[in-house]
Structure formats: structure tokens, C-alpha cells
Write a protein that holds these residues in place. Structure first.
Motif, PDB file in Angstrom:
ATOM      1  N   TYR A  35     -11.968  79.456   2.289  1.00 29.92           N
ATOM      2  CA  TYR A  35     -12.970  78.434   2.596  1.00 29.92           C
ATOM      3  C   TYR A  35     -12.711  77.749   3.941  1.00 29.92           C
ATOM      4  CZ  TYR A  35     -15.730  74.184   2.332  1.00 29.92           C
ATOM      5  OH  TYR A  35     -16.612  73.160   2.610  1.00 29.92           O
ATOM      6  N   VAL A  36     -11.493  77.265   4.157  1.00 29.32           N
ATOM      7  CA  VAL A  36     -11.195  76.516   5.382  1.00 29.32           C
ATOM      8  C   VAL A  36     -11.353  77.418   6.604  1.00 29.32           C
ATOM      9  CG1 VAL A  36      -9.436  75.220   6.646  1.00 29.32           C
ATOM     10  CG2 VAL A  36      -9.670  74.922   4.170  1.00 29.32           C
ATOM     11  N   ARG A  37     -10.847  78.623   6.515  1.00 24.57           N
ATOM     12  CA  ARG A  37     -10.947  79.565   7.630  1.00 24.57           C
ATOM     13  C   ARG A  37     -12.425  79.860   7.939  1.00 24.57           C
ATOM     14  NH1 ARG A  37      -7.213  82.289  10.069  1.00 24.57           N
ATOM     15  NH2 ARG A  37      -5.666  81.832   8.479  1.00 24.57           N
ATOM     16  N   GLN A  38     -13.219  80.073   6.912  1.00 30.80           N
ATOM     17  CA  GLN A  38     -14.654  80.350   7.106  1.00 30.80           C
ATOM     18  C   GLN A  38     -15.361  79.156   7.757  1.00 30.80           C
ATOM     19  OE1 GLN A  38     -16.774  82.936   6.040  1.00 30.80           O
ATOM     20  NE2 GLN A  38     -15.193  84.283   5.225  1.00 30.80           N
ATOM     21  N   MET A  39     -15.081  77.955   7.246  1.00 31.15           N
ATOM     22  CA  MET A  39     -15.734  76.755   7.783  1.00 31.15           C
ATOM     23  C   MET A  39     -15.306  76.499   9.231  1.00 31.15           C
ATOM     24  SD  MET A  39     -17.841  75.749   5.568  1.00 31.15           S
ATOM     25  CE  MET A  39     -18.309  74.196   6.278  1.00 31.15           C
ATOM     26  N   TYR A  40     -14.041  76.738   9.517  1.00 35.91           N
ATOM     27  CA  TYR A  40     -13.551  76.533  10.882  1.00 35.91           C
ATOM     28  C   TYR A  40     -14.176  77.537  11.840  1.00 35.91           C
ATOM     29  CZ  TYR A  40     -10.283  75.595  14.677  1.00 35.91           C
ATOM     30  OH  TYR A  40      -9.726  75.272  15.889  1.00 35.91           O
ATOM     31  N   ARG A  41     -14.360  78.751  11.376  1.00 35.00           N
ATOM     32  CA  ARG A  41     -14.979  79.785  12.215  1.00 35.00           C
ATOM     33  C   ARG A  41     -16.461  79.467  12.454  1.00 35.00           C
ATOM     34  NH1 ARG A  41     -14.626  84.801   9.272  1.00 35.00           N
ATOM     35  NH2 ARG A  41     -12.412  84.392   9.399  1.00 35.00           N
ATOM     36  N   LYS A  42     -17.175  79.036  11.408  1.00 39.12           N
ATOM     37  CA  LYS A  42     -18.619  78.801  11.509  1.00 39.12           C
ATOM     38  C   LYS A  42     -18.974  77.463  12.150  1.00 39.12           C
ATOM     39  CE  LYS A  42     -19.727  81.557   7.428  1.00 39.12           C
ATOM     40  NZ  LYS A  42     -20.212  81.503   6.041  1.00 39.12           N
ATOM     41  N   THR A  43     -18.248  76.405  11.771  1.00 40.90           N
ATOM     42  CA  THR A  43     -18.604  75.066  12.240  1.00 40.90           C
ATOM     43  C   THR A  43     -17.354  74.246  12.588  1.00 40.90           C
ATOM     44  OG1 THR A  43     -18.672  74.309   9.944  1.00 40.90           O
ATOM     45  CG2 THR A  43     -20.774  74.925  10.942  1.00 40.90           C
ATOM     46  N   PRO A  44     -16.653  74.631  13.642  1.00 41.67           N
ATOM     47  CA  PRO A  44     -15.428  73.907  14.004  1.00 41.67           C
ATOM     48  C   PRO A  44     -15.682  72.440  14.366  1.00 41.67           C
ATOM     49  CG  PRO A  44     -16.061  75.423  15.751  1.00 41.67           C
ATOM     50  CD  PRO A  44     -16.959  75.704  14.578  1.00 41.67           C
ATOM     51  N   GLU A  45     -16.898  72.128  14.778  1.00 48.58           N
ATOM     52  CA  GLU A  45     -17.214  70.742  15.151  1.00 48.58           C
ATOM     53  C   GLU A  45     -17.199  69.781  13.970  1.00 48.58           C
ATOM     54  OE1 GLU A  45     -21.043  72.738  14.093  1.00 48.58           O
ATOM     55  OE2 GLU A  45     -19.371  73.323  15.351  1.00 48.58           O
ATOM     56  N   LYS A  46     -17.266  70.302  12.742  1.00 50.27           N
ATOM     57  CA  LYS A  46     -17.222  69.445  11.557  1.00 50.27           C
ATOM     58  C   LYS A  46     -15.830  68.843  11.333  1.00 50.27           C
ATOM     59  CE  LYS A  46     -20.950  71.134   8.674  1.00 50.27           C
ATOM     60  NZ  LYS A  46     -21.297  71.553   7.319  1.00 50.27           N
ATOM     61  N   PHE A  47     -14.809  69.486  11.883  1.00 51.31           N
ATOM     62  CA  PHE A  47     -13.447  68.977  11.731  1.00 51.31           C
ATOM     63  C   PHE A  47     -13.179  67.937  12.807  1.00 51.31           C
ATOM     64  CE2 PHE A  47     -13.246  73.091   9.680  1.00 51.31           C
ATOM     65  CZ  PHE A  47     -12.418  72.860   8.585  1.00 51.31           C
ATOM     66  N   PRO A  48     -12.815  66.712  12.417  1.00 44.67           N
ATOM     67  CA  PRO A  48     -12.489  65.704  13.428  1.00 44.67           C
ATOM     68  C   PRO A  48     -11.320  66.181  14.296  1.00 44.67           C
ATOM     69  CG  PRO A  48     -12.654  64.706  11.249  1.00 44.67           C
ATOM     70  CD  PRO A  48     -12.701  66.191  11.059  1.00 44.67           C
ATOM     71  N   GLU A  49     -11.301  65.738  15.544  1.00 38.34           N
ATOM     72  CA  GLU A  49     -10.238  66.140  16.460  1.00 38.34           C
ATOM     73  C   GLU A  49      -8.870  65.807  15.852  1.00 38.34           C
ATOM     74  OE1 GLU A  49      -8.698  65.333  20.986  1.00 38.34           O
ATOM     75  OE2 GLU A  49     -10.747  64.786  20.442  1.00 38.34           O
ATOM     76  N   GLY A  50      -7.984  66.771  15.888  1.00 38.31           N
ATOM     77  CA  GLY A  50      -6.635  66.580  15.373  1.00 38.31           C
ATOM     78  C   GLY A  50      -6.487  66.786  13.886  1.00 38.31           C
ATOM     79  N   SER A  51      -7.562  67.195  13.191  1.00 43.53           N
ATOM     80  CA  SER A  51      -7.490  67.368  11.739  1.00 43.53           C
ATOM     81  C   SER A  51      -7.237  68.811  11.316  1.00 43.53           C
ATOM     82  CB  SER A  51      -8.762  66.851  11.064  1.00 43.53           C
ATOM     83  OG  SER A  51      -9.868  67.668  11.394  1.00 43.53           O
ATOM     84  N   ILE A  52      -7.223  69.735  12.269  1.00 42.40           N
ATOM     85  CA  ILE A  52      -6.952  71.138  11.953  1.00 42.40           C
ATOM     86  C   ILE A  52      -6.269  71.778  13.158  1.00 42.40           C
ATOM     87  CG2 ILE A  52      -9.202  71.993  12.732  1.00 42.40           C
ATOM     88  CD1 ILE A  52      -9.064  73.932  10.246  1.00 42.40           C
ATOM     89  N   ARG A  53      -5.325  72.652  12.866  1.00 37.62           N
ATOM     90  CA  ARG A  53      -4.623  73.335  13.949  1.00 37.62           C
ATOM     91  C   ARG A  53      -4.126  74.678  13.460  1.00 37.62           C
ATOM     92  NH1 ARG A  53       0.520  71.336  17.518  1.00 37.62           N
ATOM     93  NH2 ARG A  53       0.629  73.228  18.750  1.00 37.62           N
ATOM     94  N   LYS A  54      -4.130  75.629  14.364  1.00 36.66           N
ATOM     95  CA  LYS A  54      -3.661  76.970  14.040  1.00 36.66           C
ATOM     96  C   LYS A  54      -2.242  77.140  14.579  1.00 36.66           C
ATOM     97  CE  LYS A  54      -5.438  81.616  13.855  1.00 36.66           C
ATOM     98  NZ  LYS A  54      -6.499  82.509  14.221  1.00 36.66           N
ATOM     99  N   PHE A  55      -1.333  77.583  13.720  1.00 37.86           N
ATOM    100  CA  PHE A  55       0.042  77.906  14.090  1.00 37.86           C
ATOM    101  C   PHE A  55       0.214  79.391  13.818  1.00 37.86           C
ATOM    102  CE2 PHE A  55       0.299  73.404  13.143  1.00 37.86           C
ATOM    103  CZ  PHE A  55       1.108  72.923  14.148  1.00 37.86           C
ATOM    104  N   GLY A  56       0.192  80.199  14.866  1.00 35.90           N
ATOM    105  CA  GLY A  56       0.222  81.650  14.671  1.00 35.90           C
ATOM    106  C   GLY A  56      -1.046  82.062  13.960  1.00 35.90           C
ATOM    107  N   LYS A  57      -0.912  82.591  12.760  1.00 38.42           N
ATOM    108  CA  LYS A  57      -2.078  82.976  11.953  1.00 38.42           C
ATOM    109  C   LYS A  57      -2.413  81.929  10.891  1.00 38.42           C
ATOM    110  CE  LYS A  57      -1.481  87.925  12.508  1.00 38.42           C
ATOM    111  NZ  LYS A  57      -1.353  89.219  11.841  1.00 38.42           N
ATOM    112  N   GLN A  58      -1.583  80.912  10.771  1.00 36.10           N
ATOM    113  CA  GLN A  58      -1.736  79.901   9.719  1.00 36.10           C
ATOM    114  C   GLN A  58      -2.543  78.700  10.203  1.00 36.10           C
ATOM    115  OE1 GLN A  58      -0.469  79.872   6.371  1.00 36.10           O
ATOM    116  NE2 GLN A  58      -1.891  78.174   6.336  1.00 36.10           N
ATOM    117  N   LEU A  59      -3.556  78.305   9.430  1.00 33.02           N
ATOM    118  CA  LEU A  59      -4.297  77.081   9.702  1.00 33.02           C
ATOM    119  C   LEU A  59      -3.688  75.951   8.884  1.00 33.02           C
ATOM    120  CD1 LEU A  59      -8.050  78.146   9.695  1.00 33.02           C
ATOM    121  CD2 LEU A  59      -6.782  77.157  11.587  1.00 33.02           C
TER     122      LEU A  59
END
Length: 77
Positions: free
Chosen positions: A25-49
């Protein structure tokens, strides 16, 4: 100082489970609508969100408690 033991910071798969969503779910939402996540609320470390509680609440529109309550209500009906 950032506390990485803070339960408000979680992997995307843990967040999906806590909000009763599909594993990706999170990966799909981040791919489709990254603007929905407030700045600093999601980050990718290697392959891990990694996502925060605030990020999940903004994307899903519900708190973790509300997600739990909604799921419990659906199981009773």
C-alpha cells in the motif's frame, strides 16, 4: 535527536499492517501520489521505505486507532 525506536517511525510494510492495508500500500501510494505525504514523513533507504505516523494519517485519512476500529466494525457485520 531522532529516536529510531520511536513507534511513530516504521517500515512501509509495518505501516500497512498497522493501518490494515495491503502489504504494498505505502509503496503504491508513494509511487502514484507522493505529494500526499507531508515533507519529511517518508524516505527511501536503499529499497526500504520508512514512513511516519503523520504520513500514514495524511495518506489514509484516518488515525491508526480509527483504522483498527473500522476493521473491527467490518468484522462484526
Amino acid at each position: 535527536m531522532i529516536d529510531l525506536n520511536d513507534p511513530d517511525i516504521m517500515s512501509s510494510s509495518e505501516a500497512a499492517k498497522r493501518w490494515h492495508k495491503a502489504d504494498d500500500y505505502v509503496r503504491q501510494m508513494y509511487r502514484k501520489t507522493p505529494e500526499k505525504f507531508p515533507e519529511g514523513s517518508i524516505r527511501k533507504f536503499g529499497k526500504q521505505l520508512v514512513v511516519t505516523r503523520q504520513g500514514m494519517e495524511m495518506v489514509t485519512g484516518v488515525t491508526e486507532a480509527e483504522a483498527e476500529e473500522n476493521t473491527a466494525r467490518k468484522q462484526v457485520s
